[in-house]
Structure formats: structure tokens, C-alpha cells
Design an enzyme around this catalytic site. Structure first.
Site, PDB file in Angstrom:
ATOM      1  NE  ARG A 121      -4.037  -2.119   1.973  1.00 31.12           N
ATOM      2  CZ  ARG A 121      -3.790  -3.128   2.619  1.00 31.12           C
ATOM      3  NH1 ARG A 121      -2.690  -3.289   3.398  1.00 31.12           N
ATOM      4  NH2 ARG A 121      -4.401  -4.225   2.391  1.00 31.12           N
ATOM      5  CE  LYS A 143      -0.273  13.665 -14.685  1.00 33.51           C
ATOM      6  NZ  LYS A 143      -0.567  14.282 -15.992  1.00 33.51           N
ATOM      7  CD  GLU A 185       7.632  16.401 -22.499  1.00 40.57           C
ATOM      8  OE1 GLU A 185       7.202  17.288 -22.400  1.00 40.57           O
ATOM      9  OE2 GLU A 185       7.055  15.145 -23.083  1.00 40.57           O
ATOM     10  CE  LYS A 227       5.736  17.342 -13.968  1.00 42.44           C
ATOM     11  NZ  LYS A 227       5.615  15.917 -15.003  1.00 42.44           N
ATOM     12  CD  GLU A 237      -3.807  16.272 -15.889  1.00 45.34           C
ATOM     13  OE1 GLU A 237      -2.599  15.842 -15.832  1.00 45.34           O
ATOM     14  OE2 GLU A 237      -4.047  16.325 -17.018  1.00 45.34           O
ATOM     15  NE  ARG A 241       0.939  16.746 -12.999  1.00 41.82           N
ATOM     16  CZ  ARG A 241       1.505  15.885 -12.170  1.00 41.82           C
ATOM     17  NH1 ARG A 241       1.307  16.036 -10.851  1.00 41.82           N
ATOM     18  NH2 ARG A 241       2.471  15.272 -12.568  1.00 41.82           N
ATOM     19  CG  ASN A 245      -1.464  16.843 -20.035  1.00 42.28           C
ATOM     20  OD1 ASN A 245      -0.311  16.429 -19.905  1.00 42.28           O
ATOM     21  ND2 ASN A 245      -2.437  16.612 -19.779  1.00 42.28           N
ATOM     22  CG  HIS A 248       1.865  15.818 -23.855  1.00 48.51           C
ATOM     23  ND1 HIS A 248       2.521  16.863 -23.980  1.00 48.51           N
ATOM     24  CD2 HIS A 248       2.445  15.001 -23.237  1.00 48.51           C
ATOM     25  CE1 HIS A 248       3.780  16.650 -23.239  1.00 48.51           C
ATOM     26  NE2 HIS A 248       3.603  15.373 -22.763  1.00 48.51           N
ATOM     27  CG  HIS A 252      -0.882  11.140 -25.987  1.00 47.68           C
ATOM     28  ND1 HIS A 252      -1.663  11.584 -24.960  1.00 47.68           N
ATOM     29  CD2 HIS A 252       0.257  10.959 -25.944  1.00 47.68           C
ATOM     30  CE1 HIS A 252      -0.973  11.478 -24.047  1.00 47.68           C
ATOM     31  NE2 HIS A 252       0.371  11.207 -24.375  1.00 47.68           N
ATOM     32  CG  HIS A 265       6.239  10.743 -24.891  1.00 50.77           C
ATOM     33  ND1 HIS A 265       4.918  10.871 -24.764  1.00 50.77           N
ATOM     34  CD2 HIS A 265       6.702  11.793 -23.918  1.00 50.77           C
ATOM     35  CE1 HIS A 265       4.386  11.773 -24.120  1.00 50.77           C
ATOM     36  NE2 HIS A 265       5.419  12.381 -23.496  1.00 50.77           N
TER      37      HIS A 265
END
Ligand code: NAD
Ligand code: GLY
Length: 362
Positions: A121, A143, A185, A227, A237, A241, A245, A248, A252, A265
Site C-alpha cells: 500500500r 505520475k 519537453e 513543473k 490535475e 496541471r 500536456n 500532447h 499522442h 514520445h
């Protein structure tokens, strides 16, 4: 070794430092401060292990250290990969108070973070990112996760690291293509909220491509500062946040349409930045001169500004509907009112998207 730069990610009890500089991961004092004398497992992969795992173990001294070496590559960023980490932890009787170290790029970092989030956990982990992309983006912000055959990063958790050691010396072995992907980035951060940083990047692109340490440290520090500020405002997010992206949604679409095979990426995000700029221009929000500057900087660092001819507009459209940024049937885009002025909107003119798709995809 130079004096490291330190940035704090301010998240209350879960706050942590990002140490940036040449040799920060080889400094035993940092490990003493952030890992103490805990039992450790280094999670890495078959490419990074032969380069850096021995040196890191040496720095860790007498501590008990387990090494977990995963296969290399995005295709291995799966639940099976995380199960391998967890199996090794169980077999070696790791407990919740022990600590994982992610030594690698974003793939190793995302998987190690997710294993740390799940095991008993939740246990602590420290990020030692070894790609530029991981040093400026994936190692910071918590993330974590893996891919599913149905989509990228579909399984995951927010789980912040205890510390990030961004050692610029580790980038010397990085293939140039991976360095360029990371620069996409970096450029993203200038576009989001710092026109001055964007102008600095225009002036120092050559030094960054040559891995000049002072230029690299500045680019990483400013990227991590931006960031860290955004993550501190909106960890999960719910709002701001999403600015991270930028590029992105289009990126994507390129990755999905090409089966995650031919574009890295960061390369897809680079082209996505140009597409977000073009869409902003078609919507009447951004001047053409700014779009030209963005495309020029992308080209200067060896990145592409268009997906043509590999991806056609129909494939891009199909891929975008699957994007996780779809909300109530309307895609949210991150667009710009100029360099350094990004914003999130679900209210964009459909013809601006259409013109972008037709012009930027084959
Ligand atoms: P990667 O981890 O696959 O690394 C790229 C390649 O470089 C790999 O082959 C790797 O083994 C190799 N490599 C790593 N360090 C090296 C070094 N120092 N010298 C030589 N080779 C080295 O890819 P990446 O670009 O670092 O990360 C991409 C991943 O990060 C994607 O899965 C993406 O989804 C994820 N990501 C996550 C976040 C987040 O917030 N968690 C943000 C952005 C991207
Ligand atoms: N890379 C996007 C985020 O961390 O939110």
C-alpha cells in the site's frame, strides 16, 4: 562535481527536493540525507545497468542493495513488468519502510514509482532520472503507471518520490535522438509560461545539443521550477496541471497512429507543440511570427514540426477521440495566446482543428 542546484516541490508533508548538477547521484552525503540506512532496491534496465548501476552501488557503500534489471523499452512498460519488481521485493522480504531507487529514463521511473505506490500500500522511492526527458518531466510530479494494450498510461497512481537526483553527468551516454526528444519537453515549458526562457533556448540551442554542463543545468533547473510550481498548485490535475500536456493531444495522436514504433514520445510532443501553435493561430489567438519562431527552434534542435507523410488526418482524428482528454464529448486543447501564454480550453473553433489536421498531417 559542482554545487548542486536545489528546487523544492512544495506539497506539504509530501514535499521533496530536486537536486540538479554534475555528480549529484554520486554524492554519498545526498544518499545519507534522503535514504538514511534503509534497505534499498535499485530498479533499472538492461541498457542503463551496465552504464551506471555499479557506480551507484559503490556510492551507496555498505547498505544492503538489491538490483532489479528490467528489459529495455516502452513495450515493457506493462503490469507484467511491475509484477516482476514486486516479485523481487517479496522474494527478498522488502517491507514498507524500505526504499526503491528508479535508475533510468521515464519508463523505469514510471514503473518503479507505480510499484512503490502499490507494494504494501505504498513505500518510498527516489528518482535518479537518466534521460533528459526524465530529468525535466517524468521524474517530477508523482505520475506513475504503465500502459495497457488499450492505451498509453491507462493504469497508474499519483505517488510522489522522496527526492529526485537529476545528475547531468548521466546524460553523456544518452543517444542524440533521445537528447533531442527531451528538448521538446524543455521547449514546452517556455511555451507554457516563460517567454524569456523560450528566448534563452533560442540563443543556447547549440550548447544544449553539445551537452554543455552549465547550459544543461540551467535548462533542467528552469524546467523543473516550472513543473514544480504547476504541480504544487494542482497535484491531481483538476485544473492547471493540464497545461503540462501542451502538445500532447497531437503528440499522442502521432504515437497512437504509428503504433508507438517510429516516433519517440518527445519527438511526437515536439511536433505536437508546432500543431498546437498552428491551431492557436488558426483560431486567431497566436501571431504567425510566434508559430515561425516555434517551428524554427524545433528544427534547430533537430525535431520535426509536422507528422506528414507518415500520419494522415483521418488516422490522427481517430486517435484523438480516444485521447483521455476527451470530456463530455468535447476535446480539451492546450492552446496559446502567444509564446509563454498557454491556456486550457474546450471552446475552440472546429475549423481551426480541421485546418491544422489537414496541413500538419499527410
Ligand atoms: P526511456 O525510459 O525509454 O529511455 C529512452 C532510452 O534511453 C531507453 O532505451 C533507455 O534505456 C535509454 N537510456 C536511458 N538513460 C540512458 C543513458 N543515460 N545513457 C544511454 N541510454 C539511456 O524513455 P524516456 O524518454 O526517458 O521516457 C519516456 C516515458 O516517460 C514514457 O513511457 C512516457 O509515458 C513517460 N513519461 C512520464 C511522465 C510522468 O509525468 N510520469 C511524463 C513524461 C513522460
Ligand atoms: N507530464 C505531464 C504531467 O506530469 O502532468
Amino acid at each position: 562535481m559542482t554545487t548542486p542546484q536545489k528546487i523544492d516541490v512544495a506539497l506539504g508533508a509530501r514535499s521533496y527536493p530536486i537536486l540538479i548538477g554534475d555528480g549529484v547521484a554520486r554524492n554519498a552525503a545526498h544518499w545519507a540525507e534522503w535514504a538514511g540506512t534503509r534497505k534499498l532496491a535499485i530498479v533499472t534496465n538492461t541498457v542503463v545497468a551496465p552504464l551506471y548501476a555499479d557506480a551507484l552501488e559503490q556510492t551507496l557503500g555498505d547498505r544492503q542493495v538489491l538490483r532489479i534489471v528490467l528489459p529495455d523499452g516502452e513495450v515493457h512498460k506493462t503490469l507484467d513488468g511491475v509484477a516482476r519488481i514486486i516479485d523481487a521485493l517479496v522474494a527478498n522480504r522488502f517491507g514498507r519502510d524500505d526504499l526503491l531507487i528508479a535508475l533510468g529514463g521515464g519508463v523505469v521511473g514510471d514503473m518503479t514509482g507505480f510499484a512503490a505506490a502499490c507494494y504494501q500500500r505504498g513505500m518510498d522511492f527516489i528518482q535518479v532520472p537518466t534521460t533528459l526527458l526524465a530529468q525535466v518531466d517524468s521524474s517530477v510530479g508523482g505520475k506513475t503507471g504503465v500502459n495497457h494494450p488499450g492505451g498509453k498510461n491507462l493504469i497508474g497512481a499519483f505517488h510522489q518520490p522522496r527526492a529526485v537526483f537529476a545528475d547531468t553527468a548521466l546524460l553523456r551516454t544518452l543517444p542524440p535522438r533521445e537528447l533531442r526528444a527531451g528538448l521538446a519537453e524543455v521547449i514546452k515549458y517556455g511555451l507554457i509560461c516563460d517567454a524569456e526562457f523560450f528566448a534563452w533556448l533560442e540563443a543556447h540551442a547549440d550548447e544544449l545539443l553539445a551537452l554543455q554542463p552549465a547550459a544543461l543545468a540551467h535548462a533542467i533547473r528552469r524546467s523543473c521550477e516550472i513543473k514544480a510550481e504547476i504541480v504544487a498548485r494542482d497535484e491531481h490535475e483538476r485544473g492547471d496541471r493540464a497545461l503540462l500536456n501542451l502538445g500532447h493531444t497531437f503528440g499522442h495522436a502521432i504515437e497512437t497512429a504509428t503504433g508507438y514504433a517510429s516516433w519517440l514520445h518527445g519527438e511526437a510532443v515536439g511536433a505536437g507543440l508546432a500543431m498546437a501553435a498552428r491551431m492557436s493561430m488558426h483560431a486567431g489567438w497566436m501571431a504567425e511570427a510566434d508559430v515561425t519562431r516555434i517551428e524554427r527552434l524545433l528544427h534547430a534542435v533537430g525535431l520535426r514540426a509536422s507528422a506528414a507523410p507518415e500520419v494522415d488526418a483521418a488516422a490522427a482524428r481517430a486517435a484523438m477521440n480516444l485521447d483521455k482528454k476527451v470530456q463530455r464529448g468535447r476535446l480539451r486543447f492546450i492552446l496559446m495566446r502567444g509564446i509563454g501564454r498557454a491556456f486550457v480550453t474546450a471552446d475552440w473553433p472546429p475549423e481551426a482543428l480541421e485546418r491544422t489536421l489537414v496541413a500538419q498531417f499527410g
